[in-house]
Design a protein around this motif. Sequence first.
Motif, mmCIF file in Angstrom:
data_model
loop_
_atom_site.group_PDB
_atom_site.id
_atom_site.type_symbol
_atom_site.label_atom_id
_atom_site.label_comp_id
_atom_site.label_asym_id
_atom_site.label_seq_id
_atom_site.Cartn_x
_atom_site.Cartn_y
_atom_site.Cartn_z
ATOM 1 N N GLN A 141 0.847 -1.183 0.000
ATOM 2 C CA GLN A 141 0.000 0.000 0.000
ATOM 3 C C GLN A 141 0.888 1.240 0.000
ATOM 4 O O GLN A 141 1.726 1.406 0.875
ATOM 5 C CB GLN A 141 -0.889 -0.010 1.254
ATOM 6 N N VAL A 142 0.737 2.067 -1.006
ATOM 7 C CA VAL A 142 1.534 3.285 -1.116
ATOM 8 C C VAL A 142 0.563 4.459 -1.164
ATOM 9 O O VAL A 142 -0.498 4.355 -1.766
ATOM 10 C CB VAL A 142 2.400 3.259 -2.405
ATOM 11 N N GLY A 143 0.959 5.566 -0.530
ATOM 12 C CA GLY A 143 0.112 6.743 -0.558
ATOM 13 C C GLY A 143 -0.967 6.677 0.511
ATOM 14 O O GLY A 143 -0.944 5.852 1.415
ATOM 15 N N ARG A 144 -1.955 7.574 0.380
ATOM 16 C CA ARG A 144 -3.011 7.681 1.388
ATOM 17 C C ARG A 144 -4.347 7.337 0.756
ATOM 18 O O ARG A 144 -4.438 7.158 -0.453
ATOM 19 C CB ARG A 144 -3.018 9.104 1.948
ATOM 20 N N SER A 145 -5.366 7.231 1.582
ATOM 21 C CA SER A 145 -6.686 6.975 1.023
ATOM 22 C C SER A 145 -7.670 8.001 1.577
ATOM 23 O O SER A 145 -7.429 8.610 2.624
ATOM 24 C CB SER A 145 -7.148 5.558 1.341
ATOM 25 N N ILE B 295 -3.190 15.198 -4.830
ATOM 26 C CA ILE B 295 -3.858 14.597 -5.992
ATOM 27 C C ILE B 295 -4.695 13.417 -5.495
ATOM 28 O O ILE B 295 -4.202 12.567 -4.756
ATOM 29 C CB ILE B 295 -2.837 14.090 -7.031
ATOM 30 N N VAL B 296 -5.966 13.393 -5.889
ATOM 31 C CA VAL B 296 -6.837 12.261 -5.562
ATOM 32 C C VAL B 296 -7.070 11.474 -6.845
ATOM 33 O O VAL B 296 -7.470 12.048 -7.863
ATOM 34 C CB VAL B 296 -8.185 12.730 -4.977
ATOM 35 N N LEU B 297 -6.777 10.174 -6.795
ATOM 36 C CA LEU B 297 -6.958 9.338 -7.981
ATOM 37 C C LEU B 297 -8.048 8.302 -7.717
ATOM 38 O O LEU B 297 -8.203 7.844 -6.586
ATOM 39 C CB LEU B 297 -5.647 8.626 -8.338
ATOM 40 N N TYR B 298 -8.774 7.963 -8.779
ATOM 41 C CA TYR B 298 -9.771 6.913 -8.623
ATOM 42 C C TYR B 298 -9.936 6.126 -9.911
ATOM 43 O O TYR B 298 -9.651 6.607 -10.999
ATOM 44 C CB TYR B 298 -11.125 7.475 -8.163
ATOM 45 N N CYS B 299 -10.368 4.874 -9.751
ATOM 46 C CA CYS B 299 -10.798 4.050 -10.882
ATOM 47 C C CYS B 299 -12.179 3.525 -10.501
ATOM 48 O O CYS B 299 -12.896 4.181 -9.749
ATOM 49 C CB CYS B 299 -9.799 2.933 -11.168
ATOM 50 N N GLN B 300 -12.554 2.347 -10.991
ATOM 51 C CA GLN B 300 -13.892 1.857 -10.653
ATOM 52 C C GLN B 300 -13.949 1.332 -9.223
ATOM 53 O O GLN B 300 -14.892 1.587 -8.485
ATOM 54 C CB GLN B 300 -14.325 0.767 -11.639
ATOM 55 N N SER B 301 -12.897 0.576 -8.823
ATOM 56 C CA SER B 301 -12.938 -0.066 -7.507
ATOM 57 C C SER B 301 -11.823 0.380 -6.576
ATOM 58 O O SER B 301 -11.893 0.158 -5.374
ATOM 59 C CB SER B 301 -12.844 -1.588 -7.679
ATOM 60 N N ALA C 256 -4.683 2.480 -7.269
ATOM 61 C CA ALA C 256 -3.594 2.144 -6.339
ATOM 62 C C ALA C 256 -2.317 1.849 -7.115
ATOM 63 O O ALA C 256 -1.211 2.251 -6.718
ATOM 64 C CB ALA C 256 -3.981 0.947 -5.479
ATOM 65 N N ALA C 257 -2.456 1.176 -8.256
ATOM 66 C CA ALA C 257 -1.285 0.872 -9.078
ATOM 67 C C ALA C 257 -0.680 2.149 -9.653
ATOM 68 O O ALA C 257 0.545 2.296 -9.727
ATOM 69 C CB ALA C 257 -1.663 -0.086 -10.198
ATOM 70 N N VAL C 258 -1.552 3.102 -10.051
ATOM 71 C CA VAL C 258 -1.039 4.369 -10.587
ATOM 72 C C VAL C 258 -0.290 5.129 -9.492
ATOM 73 O O VAL C 258 0.752 5.733 -9.745
ATOM 74 C CB VAL C 258 -2.190 5.217 -11.171
ATOM 75 N N ILE C 259 -0.798 5.083 -8.261
ATOM 76 C CA ILE C 259 -0.115 5.770 -7.159
ATOM 77 C C ILE C 259 1.279 5.166 -6.951
ATOM 78 O O ILE C 259 2.262 5.879 -6.740
ATOM 79 C CB ILE C 259 -0.971 5.712 -5.873
ATOM 80 N N LEU D 103 -0.527 11.872 -2.372
ATOM 81 C CA LEU D 103 -1.328 11.079 -3.310
ATOM 82 C C LEU D 103 -2.398 10.310 -2.534
ATOM 83 O O LEU D 103 -2.092 9.570 -1.605
ATOM 84 C CB LEU D 103 -0.440 10.094 -4.083
ATOM 85 N N TYR D 104 -3.651 10.474 -2.944
ATOM 86 C CA TYR D 104 -4.779 9.826 -2.265
ATOM 87 C C TYR D 104 -5.491 8.880 -3.226
ATOM 88 O O TYR D 104 -5.711 9.223 -4.388
ATOM 89 C CB TYR D 104 -5.807 10.864 -1.798
ATOM 90 N N ASN D 105 -5.869 7.731 -2.710
ATOM 91 C CA ASN D 105 -6.713 6.805 -3.486
ATOM 92 C C ASN D 105 -8.143 6.916 -2.945
ATOM 93 O O ASN D 105 -8.364 6.814 -1.739
ATOM 94 C CB ASN D 105 -6.183 5.375 -3.313
ATOM 95 N N LEU D 106 -9.110 7.132 -3.851
ATOM 96 C CA LEU D 106 -10.502 7.220 -3.413
ATOM 97 C C LEU D 106 -11.000 5.830 -3.020
ATOM 98 O O LEU D 106 -11.033 4.916 -3.855
ATOM 99 C CB LEU D 106 -11.367 7.793 -4.552
#
Lengths: 89, 408
Positions: free
Chosen positions: B277-281, B352-358, B363-366, B379-382
Motif C-alpha cells: 500500500q503506497v500513498g493515502r486513502s 492529488i486524488v486518484l480513482y478508478c472503478q474499484s 492504487a497501481a497508478v499511485i 497522493l490519495y486513493n478514493l
Amino acid sequence: MPVILVPSSLRRYTDQQSRVAVTGETVAGTLDNFVGQSSELRNHIFNAGNLRSFIVVCKNGQDIRLLDGLATPVAANDEIRILASIAGG
Amino acid sequence: MSARLTDPALPELGAAELRRFSRHLILPEFGLEAQRRLKAGSALLIGAGGLGSPTALYLAAAGVGRIGLVDPDVVEETNLQRQVAHGHSTLGRPKTESAAARMRDLNPDVVIERHDVFLNVGNALDLIAGYDVVIDGTDNFPTRYLVNDACVKLGKPNVYGGVLRFDGQLSVFDARRGPCYRCLFPEPPPSELAPNCAEAGVLGVLPGVIGALQATEAIKLLTGIGQPMIGRMLVYDGLDLSFTSVDIARAPACPCCSGPRDEIELRETVMVCSAPQVGRSIEADALQARLAGGEALTLVDVRNPSEWLGGTIPQALCLSKPALTEAVDLVLSGGLRPENTLLDALPRDREIVLYCQSGLRSAAVIRSLTAAGYDPSLLYNLEKGFAGWTGPRAEPGEARPRQPAPAD
C-alpha cells in the motif's frame, strides 16, 4: 523462433499482440526473454522465480507439468501458451 | 449419476415429448435412451448471468428433467448486453425468476428449482448434493474455488466455464477421473491482478459461446455420450477466432483433491491484495466535502475512455492508467522529461486524488507515480473508487471528459 501465445489479460504488456516471437532454449529461457524489462509483466507471471499459482504454461498444447516444467526444452517451431485463470461469467 | 440407471428405471417419454425431441431422437448416437437419461437427470447452475443464460436455456430446451438455478442478483440494465435469458421486461426482478420464465416457455415440463442465495460455505454441500452435474458460471474467484471444493468432496462433475474480454476457457473437472480446478490453479490471483468483467470488459457474445459449450458438456455427462473435457481445457480466443485444446495435469500435491474426499473442509477464499500500500486513502464523503469547499486538489479518473463516457466526477481530469503508466515508463527510462508527458498535468506540490472503478487500478497508478518521484503523502486513493461514489456525477452526454491539451 519459438512463439509465446499471450492471453488477452496480458496483452496490455505486448501492444495488444497475441503472438510474440522470442528466443530461448527452455520454457524458462523463453519466458524470461518474453517478460524482458517489464517488471509489471514479470510480476504478473512469476513470484520469486516460480510460476504464479494462477498461471499455467503449455508447450504445444501440453501443460509443462506433464513435461519437465520450466526446464522443458524449446525448439524453433514450438508454441508456448500462457494460461491465466479468469473468473468472469 | 442417472446415466447408471438401468433402462426400465428411466422415465418414459409421452407423445408430446417424442414430437418435441424428434431431432434428438433421430441422432444415432443419442436416440430414445439418451433423451430418457436427460429427463431423469438434473443440473445445478451456479450463476444465472452471462454463462448461465445460454446454459439454462439450452438445458431446458434439451429436456433435462430438473434444473437448479443459484443466483442472488436481480436483473440490471448492464446485464442485457450478454445475459440473454433476461430482458427489459424483467429488469429489477430476481435473475432466477427471470431465467425460469424463459426456460418454462421453452419447455413447460422442466422442473426448475430457484435458489436466490449466494453460494457459501454453509449451503454449498446441501445445494450441490441434490444434483447430478454442476455448472460453474459464476463471476468471481471465491465462488469458483468453493464450487470446486464442494464438487470434489461430493464426487460431482463440475462443468467449468470462464470468460474475460475476448478469452474463454472450458473444462470438465471431475476429480474421480482427472484434475480439479485447484490442480490447475491452486490459488486465485491477488486482487490487483484479477480484473472482473465490470473492470476489464467482456464481449457480449463470448459467454454465449462458452455457455453453449458448457451445456454441451453437461448433456454429454448426463447421457454418457461422447468424450467429456476431462483432463483437457478448451481455450477460446475471440479475436483470432481460435479454439485450442490443451492437456492439463492432475497435481500430485493438489491442495484439494490429492487427499481423502471426506477430509476436505470447505473454506471461504479471501481475495488479498499483495501489492504494498503506497500513498493515502480518502473516503467518498470526505472527498465530496473537500470538493464542495472549493479546495485546490487535483482529481484524476484513471479508468478507460469508455468508462469515462458512462459518467465520472465532474471536476475530474481523465487520464487513463495505461497512458499514465506509459508516461512514467518514458520518464523513468530517461526518454522524456516529465513536462513533455501527461505528467505535466499532475502537480508535484499539491494533493492529488486518484480513482478508478474499484480502487485497484488507481492504487497501481499511485505506486507508479511514487516511483516517478511524486511524494506519496500527497497522493490519495478514493476508497471503493467510482463504484462507491455517491456525490455529483457528470452523466453520459452531460459533459465531455476533461483531458489536458496535447503537448506541443
